[in-house]
Scaffold this motif. Structure first.
Motif, mmCIF file in Angstrom:
data_model
loop_
_atom_site.group_PDB
_atom_site.id
_atom_site.type_symbol
_atom_site.label_atom_id
_atom_site.label_comp_id
_atom_site.label_asym_id
_atom_site.label_seq_id
_atom_site.Cartn_x
_atom_site.Cartn_y
_atom_site.Cartn_z
ATOM 1 N N LYS A 234 0.834 -1.195 0.000
ATOM 2 C CA LYS A 234 0.000 0.000 0.000
ATOM 3 C C LYS A 234 0.874 1.252 0.000
ATOM 4 N N LYS A 235 0.421 2.271 -0.738
ATOM 5 C CA LYS A 235 1.224 3.487 -0.875
ATOM 6 C C LYS A 235 1.590 4.091 0.477
ATOM 7 N N ASP A 236 0.618 4.262 1.344
ATOM 8 C CA ASP A 236 0.889 4.915 2.629
ATOM 9 C C ASP A 236 1.908 4.131 3.455
ATOM 10 N N ASP A 237 1.825 2.805 3.372
ATOM 11 C CA ASP A 237 2.766 1.973 4.131
ATOM 12 C C ASP A 237 4.184 2.117 3.581
ATOM 13 N N ILE A 238 4.313 2.080 2.246
ATOM 14 C CA ILE A 238 5.637 2.165 1.627
ATOM 15 C C ILE A 238 6.268 3.531 1.888
ATOM 16 N N LEU A 239 5.481 4.590 1.766
ATOM 17 C CA LEU A 239 6.035 5.930 1.943
ATOM 18 C C LEU A 239 6.348 6.239 3.406
ATOM 19 N N ALA A 240 5.553 5.677 4.316
ATOM 20 C CA ALA A 240 5.773 5.957 5.743
ATOM 21 C C ALA A 240 6.828 5.044 6.351
ATOM 22 N N GLN A 241 6.801 3.764 5.959
ATOM 23 C CA GLN A 241 7.728 2.797 6.552
ATOM 24 C C GLN A 241 8.276 1.846 5.490
ATOM 25 N N PRO A 242 9.173 2.329 4.641
ATOM 26 C CA PRO A 242 9.763 1.442 3.633
ATOM 27 C C PRO A 242 10.553 0.319 4.297
ATOM 28 N N THR A 243 10.519 -0.839 3.668
ATOM 29 C CA THR A 243 11.195 -1.996 4.266
ATOM 30 C C THR A 243 12.607 -2.182 3.738
ATOM 31 N N SER A 244 12.984 -1.465 2.672
ATOM 32 C CA SER A 244 14.322 -1.641 2.109
ATOM 33 C C SER A 244 15.125 -0.353 2.200
ATOM 34 N N GLU A 245 16.439 -0.507 2.285
ATOM 35 C CA GLU A 245 17.341 0.645 2.332
ATOM 36 C C GLU A 245 17.278 1.431 1.024
ATOM 37 N N TYR A 246 17.084 0.727 -0.093
ATOM 38 C CA TYR A 246 17.009 1.396 -1.388
ATOM 39 C C TYR A 246 15.810 2.346 -1.448
ATOM 40 N N GLU A 248 14.314 3.768 1.050
ATOM 41 C CA GLU A 248 14.611 4.890 1.946
ATOM 42 C C GLU A 248 15.463 5.929 1.231
ATOM 43 N N LYS A 249 16.445 5.484 0.460
ATOM 44 C CA LYS A 249 17.314 6.416 -0.266
ATOM 45 C C LYS A 249 16.541 7.153 -1.360
ATOM 46 N N LEU A 250 15.623 6.444 -2.027
ATOM 47 C CA LEU A 250 14.788 7.098 -3.032
ATOM 48 C C LEU A 250 13.968 8.223 -2.407
#
Length: 259
Positions: A234-246, A248-250
Protein backbone atom coordinates in the motif's frame (compact mmCIF):
# COMPACT_ATOMS: atom_id res chain seq x y z
CA UNK A 1 -11.86 -5.66 -6.08
CA UNK A 2 -11.44 -8.37 -8.70
CA UNK A 3 -7.93 -9.07 -9.97
CA UNK A 4 -7.52 -7.98 -13.60
CA UNK A 5 -3.79 -8.22 -14.34
CA UNK A 6 -1.14 -10.40 -12.67
CA UNK A 7 2.58 -10.72 -13.16
CA UNK A 8 3.26 -14.11 -11.63
CA UNK A 9 6.92 -14.48 -10.53
CA UNK A 10 8.32 -13.55 -13.92
CA UNK A 11 11.88 -13.53 -15.26
CA UNK A 12 12.78 -11.67 -18.46
CA UNK A 13 15.97 -11.97 -20.48
CA UNK A 14 17.47 -9.90 -23.27
CA UNK A 15 19.86 -12.28 -24.92
CA UNK A 16 21.93 -13.76 -22.08
CA UNK A 17 21.20 -10.91 -19.64
CA UNK A 18 18.57 -11.43 -16.97
CA UNK A 19 16.91 -8.00 -16.61
CA UNK A 20 13.81 -8.93 -14.55
CA UNK A 21 14.02 -11.51 -11.77
CA UNK A 22 11.11 -13.00 -9.82
CA UNK A 23 8.82 -9.97 -10.05
CA UNK A 24 5.32 -10.67 -8.73
CA UNK A 25 2.38 -8.26 -8.40
CA UNK A 26 -1.27 -7.86 -9.31
CA UNK A 27 -3.54 -5.04 -10.45
CA UNK A 28 -7.17 -5.00 -9.37
CA UNK A 29 -10.08 -3.49 -11.27
CA UNK A 30 -10.10 0.30 -10.86
CA UNK A 31 -6.74 0.32 -9.07
CA UNK A 32 -3.63 2.40 -9.81
CA UNK A 33 -0.30 0.68 -9.23
CA UNK A 34 2.84 2.78 -9.41
CA UNK A 35 6.15 1.15 -10.37
CA UNK A 36 9.08 3.31 -9.33
CA UNK A 37 12.84 2.99 -9.61
CA UNK A 38 15.88 4.60 -11.15
CA UNK A 39 16.62 4.45 -14.88
CA UNK A 40 17.67 0.97 -16.00
CA UNK A 41 15.81 -0.83 -13.21
CA UNK A 42 13.51 -2.65 -15.66
CA UNK A 43 10.30 -0.61 -15.24
CA UNK A 44 9.55 -0.12 -18.93
CA UNK A 45 10.46 -3.74 -19.67
CA UNK A 46 7.55 -4.84 -17.49
CA UNK A 47 5.09 -2.81 -19.57
CA UNK A 48 6.55 -4.06 -22.87
CA UNK A 49 6.21 -7.63 -21.62
CA UNK A 50 2.54 -7.09 -20.81
CA UNK A 51 1.92 -5.76 -24.33
CA UNK A 52 3.95 -8.54 -25.96
CA UNK A 53 6.47 -6.02 -27.30
CA UNK A 54 9.79 -7.35 -26.00
CA UNK A 55 11.13 -7.79 -29.53
CA UNK A 56 13.22 -10.64 -30.90
CA UNK A 57 15.87 -10.47 -28.16
CA UNK A 58 13.44 -10.24 -25.24
CA UNK A 59 12.09 -13.40 -23.67
CA UNK A 60 9.72 -14.12 -20.80
CA UNK A 61 11.66 -17.13 -19.54
CA UNK A 62 9.84 -17.83 -16.29
CA UNK A 63 6.40 -17.19 -14.81
CA UNK A 64 3.23 -15.85 -16.44
CA UNK A 65 1.52 -12.58 -17.23
CA UNK A 66 -2.21 -13.08 -16.84
CA UNK A 67 -4.89 -10.70 -18.08
CA UNK A 68 -8.38 -11.52 -16.82
CA UNK A 69 -7.16 -15.10 -16.33
CA UNK A 70 -5.70 -15.40 -19.85
CA UNK A 71 -1.99 -16.23 -20.17
CA UNK A 72 -0.68 -13.50 -22.49
CA UNK A 73 2.54 -15.43 -23.07
CA UNK A 74 0.55 -18.17 -24.79
CA UNK A 75 -1.36 -15.81 -27.08
CA UNK A 76 -0.53 -15.69 -30.78
CA UNK A 77 0.45 -12.37 -32.38
CA UNK A 78 -3.01 -12.19 -33.96
CA UNK A 79 -4.63 -12.60 -30.54
CA UNK A 80 -2.34 -9.95 -29.04
CA UNK A 81 -3.26 -7.51 -31.80
CA UNK A 82 -6.87 -7.78 -30.66
CA UNK A 83 -5.91 -7.27 -27.01
CA UNK A 84 -3.57 -4.31 -27.58
CA UNK A 85 -5.51 -1.08 -27.62
CA UNK A 86 -8.91 -2.56 -26.94
CA UNK A 87 -8.15 -4.35 -23.65
CA UNK A 88 -4.69 -3.05 -22.77
CA UNK A 89 -4.07 0.57 -23.74
CA UNK A 90 -0.63 2.19 -23.81
CA UNK A 91 0.55 5.74 -23.15
CA UNK A 92 4.18 6.35 -24.11
CA UNK A 93 6.75 8.64 -22.53
CA UNK A 94 6.62 11.05 -25.47
CA UNK A 95 3.25 10.61 -27.16
CA UNK A 96 4.18 13.03 -29.92
CA UNK A 97 6.79 10.60 -31.25
CA UNK A 98 4.11 7.93 -31.75
CA UNK A 99 2.10 10.19 -34.10
CA UNK A 100 2.92 10.57 -37.79
CA UNK A 101 3.99 14.21 -38.35
CA UNK A 102 2.41 14.59 -41.81
CA UNK A 103 -1.13 13.40 -41.00
CA UNK A 104 -3.71 15.09 -38.82
CA UNK A 105 -4.38 13.75 -35.34
CA UNK A 106 -8.02 13.06 -36.18
CA UNK A 107 -7.12 10.86 -39.17
CA UNK A 108 -4.59 8.88 -37.13
CA UNK A 109 -6.91 8.40 -34.16
CA UNK A 110 -9.77 7.29 -36.41
CA UNK A 111 -7.50 4.79 -38.15
CA UNK A 112 -6.46 3.30 -34.79
CA UNK A 113 -10.09 2.88 -33.70
CA UNK A 114 -11.10 1.33 -37.02
CA UNK A 115 -8.39 -1.30 -36.61
CA UNK A 116 -10.47 -2.74 -33.77
CA UNK A 117 -14.11 -2.00 -34.63
CA UNK A 118 -16.37 -0.82 -37.41
CA UNK A 119 -17.24 2.82 -36.98
CA UNK A 120 -18.37 5.55 -39.36
CA UNK A 121 -16.58 8.87 -39.57
CA UNK A 122 -19.56 10.63 -37.99
CA UNK A 123 -19.63 8.16 -35.08
CA UNK A 124 -15.89 8.54 -34.56
CA UNK A 125 -16.15 12.34 -34.58
CA UNK A 126 -18.94 12.27 -31.99
CA UNK A 127 -16.96 9.97 -29.69
CA UNK A 128 -13.65 11.79 -30.13
CA UNK A 129 -15.13 15.26 -29.60
CA UNK A 130 -17.05 14.07 -26.54
CA UNK A 131 -13.91 12.53 -25.01
CA UNK A 132 -11.78 15.59 -25.76
CA UNK A 133 -14.45 17.73 -24.10
CA UNK A 134 -14.42 15.51 -21.02
CA UNK A 135 -10.66 15.92 -20.80
CA UNK A 136 -10.96 19.70 -20.80
CA UNK A 137 -9.90 20.64 -24.33
CA UNK A 138 -11.45 24.00 -25.21
CA UNK A 139 -11.54 23.50 -28.99
CA UNK A 140 -11.63 19.73 -29.60
CA UNK A 141 -12.48 20.06 -33.29
CA UNK A 142 -9.33 22.10 -33.79
CA UNK A 143 -7.29 19.37 -32.06
CA UNK A 144 -8.52 16.74 -34.51
CA UNK A 145 -7.67 18.99 -37.46
CA UNK A 146 -4.15 19.71 -36.16
CA UNK A 147 -0.85 18.06 -37.06
CA UNK A 148 1.22 16.83 -34.10
CA UNK A 149 3.92 19.49 -34.54
CA UNK A 150 1.29 22.22 -34.13
CA UNK A 151 0.75 21.24 -30.49
CA UNK A 152 3.04 21.74 -27.50
CA UNK A 153 4.70 18.70 -25.90
CA UNK A 154 2.24 18.78 -23.01
CA UNK A 155 -0.73 19.00 -25.36
CA UNK A 156 0.61 16.10 -27.42
CA UNK A 157 0.90 14.02 -24.25
CA UNK A 158 -2.69 14.78 -23.22
CA UNK A 159 -3.96 13.97 -26.74
CA UNK A 160 -2.01 10.70 -26.59
CA UNK A 161 -3.93 9.74 -23.45
CA UNK A 162 -7.24 10.56 -25.17
CA UNK A 163 -6.19 8.45 -28.17
CA UNK A 164 -5.48 5.49 -25.88
CA UNK A 165 -8.88 5.88 -24.19
CA UNK A 166 -10.96 6.00 -27.38
CA UNK A 167 -11.25 2.21 -27.27
CA UNK A 168 -12.06 2.27 -23.53
CA UNK A 169 -9.41 -0.28 -22.49
CA UNK A 170 -9.85 -1.93 -19.11
CA UNK A 171 -6.16 -1.44 -18.28
CA UNK A 172 -3.96 1.53 -19.20
CA UNK A 173 -0.18 1.06 -19.17
CA UNK A 174 1.60 4.40 -18.80
CA UNK A 175 5.37 4.57 -19.36
CA UNK A 176 6.87 7.70 -17.75
CA UNK A 177 3.97 9.86 -19.02
CA UNK A 178 5.08 13.01 -17.16
CA UNK A 179 8.89 12.86 -17.31
CA UNK A 180 9.40 15.30 -20.20
CA UNK A 181 6.87 17.86 -18.95
CA UNK A 182 7.11 20.94 -16.76
CA UNK A 183 5.44 20.89 -13.35
CA UNK A 184 2.21 22.65 -14.34
CA UNK A 185 1.61 20.26 -17.26
CA UNK A 186 2.52 17.28 -15.07
CA UNK A 187 -0.32 18.32 -12.78
CA UNK A 188 -2.76 18.37 -15.72
CA UNK A 189 -1.67 14.91 -16.85
CA UNK A 190 -1.98 13.49 -13.32
CA UNK A 191 -5.50 14.95 -13.04
CA UNK A 192 -6.34 13.43 -16.43
CA UNK A 193 -5.30 9.95 -15.28
CA UNK A 194 -7.27 10.28 -12.04
CA UNK A 195 -10.34 11.32 -14.02
CA UNK A 196 -9.94 8.24 -16.23
CA UNK A 197 -10.10 6.02 -13.17
CA UNK A 198 -13.07 7.94 -11.75
CA UNK A 199 -15.18 8.16 -14.92
CA UNK A 200 -14.33 4.85 -16.60
CA UNK A 201 -13.13 2.60 -13.76
CA UNK A 202 -9.93 1.97 -15.71
CA UNK A 203 -7.05 0.20 -13.97
CA UNK A 204 -3.71 1.96 -14.45
CA UNK A 205 -0.19 0.54 -14.32
CA UNK A 206 2.03 3.59 -14.02
CA UNK A 207 5.81 3.58 -14.47
CA UNK A 208 7.70 6.61 -13.16
CA UNK A 209 10.91 7.68 -11.47
CA UNK A 210 9.01 10.66 -9.99
CA UNK A 211 8.00 9.90 -6.41
CA UNK A 212 5.74 12.97 -6.38
CA UNK A 213 3.67 11.66 -9.30
CA UNK A 214 3.47 8.20 -7.72
CA UNK A 215 2.43 9.75 -4.41
CA UNK A 216 -0.36 11.73 -6.10
CA UNK A 217 -1.80 8.85 -8.11
CA UNK A 218 -1.04 5.37 -6.85
CA UNK A 219 -3.00 3.11 -4.51
CA UNK A 220 -0.11 0.65 -4.31
CA UNK A 221 3.60 0.97 -5.05
CA UNK A 222 6.16 -1.50 -6.35
CA UNK A 223 9.80 -0.40 -6.00
CA UNK A 224 12.16 -1.97 -8.53
CA UNK A 225 15.95 -2.06 -8.29
CA UNK A 226 18.19 -3.83 -10.82
CA UNK A 227 15.24 -5.89 -12.03
CA UNK A 228 14.15 -7.08 -8.58
CA UNK A 229 11.32 -6.06 -6.26
CA UNK A 230 12.64 -4.40 -3.11
CA UNK A 231 9.32 -3.03 -1.79
CA UNK A 232 5.69 -3.68 -2.62
CA UNK A 233 2.49 -2.73 -0.83
CA UNK A 234 0.00 0.00 0.00
CA UNK A 235 1.22 3.49 -0.87
CA UNK A 236 0.89 4.91 2.63
CA UNK A 237 2.77 1.97 4.13
CA UNK A 238 5.64 2.17 1.63
CA UNK A 239 6.03 5.93 1.94
CA UNK A 240 5.77 5.96 5.74
CA UNK A 241 7.73 2.80 6.55
CA UNK A 242 9.76 1.44 3.63
CA UNK A 243 11.20 -2.00 4.27
CA UNK A 244 14.32 -1.64 2.11
CA UNK A 245 17.34 0.64 2.33
CA UNK A 246 17.01 1.40 -1.39
CA UNK A 247 13.46 2.76 -0.98
CA UNK A 248 14.61 4.89 1.95
CA UNK A 249 17.31 6.42 -0.27
CA UNK A 250 14.79 7.10 -3.03
CA UNK A 251 12.53 8.93 -0.59
CA UNK A 252 15.46 10.86 0.89
CA UNK A 253 16.38 12.04 -2.61
CA UNK A 254 13.02 13.81 -3.04
CA UNK A 255 13.62 17.58 -2.59
CA UNK A 256 12.06 19.15 0.51
CA UNK A 257 11.41 22.87 0.68
CA UNK A 258 11.08 25.12 3.68
CA UNK A 259 8.95 28.23 3.79
Amino acid sequence: MAELLRYDHINIRYGQSLVIEDVDFNLASGEILGIVGESGSGKSTLLKAGMGLLGKEGQLCRGKILYDGKDLGQCSEREMQKIRGRELGMVFQMAGSSFCPIRTLGVQMQEAVRAHKRISKAEFMDEALDLLNKFGFDKPDRILESYPFELSGGMQQRVGIVAAMLLHPRVLLADEPTSALDVSVQKQVVEQFLMIREKFGTSILLVSHNIGVIRAMADEILVLHQGKTVDYGKKDDILAQPTSEYTEKLLEAVPRFRR
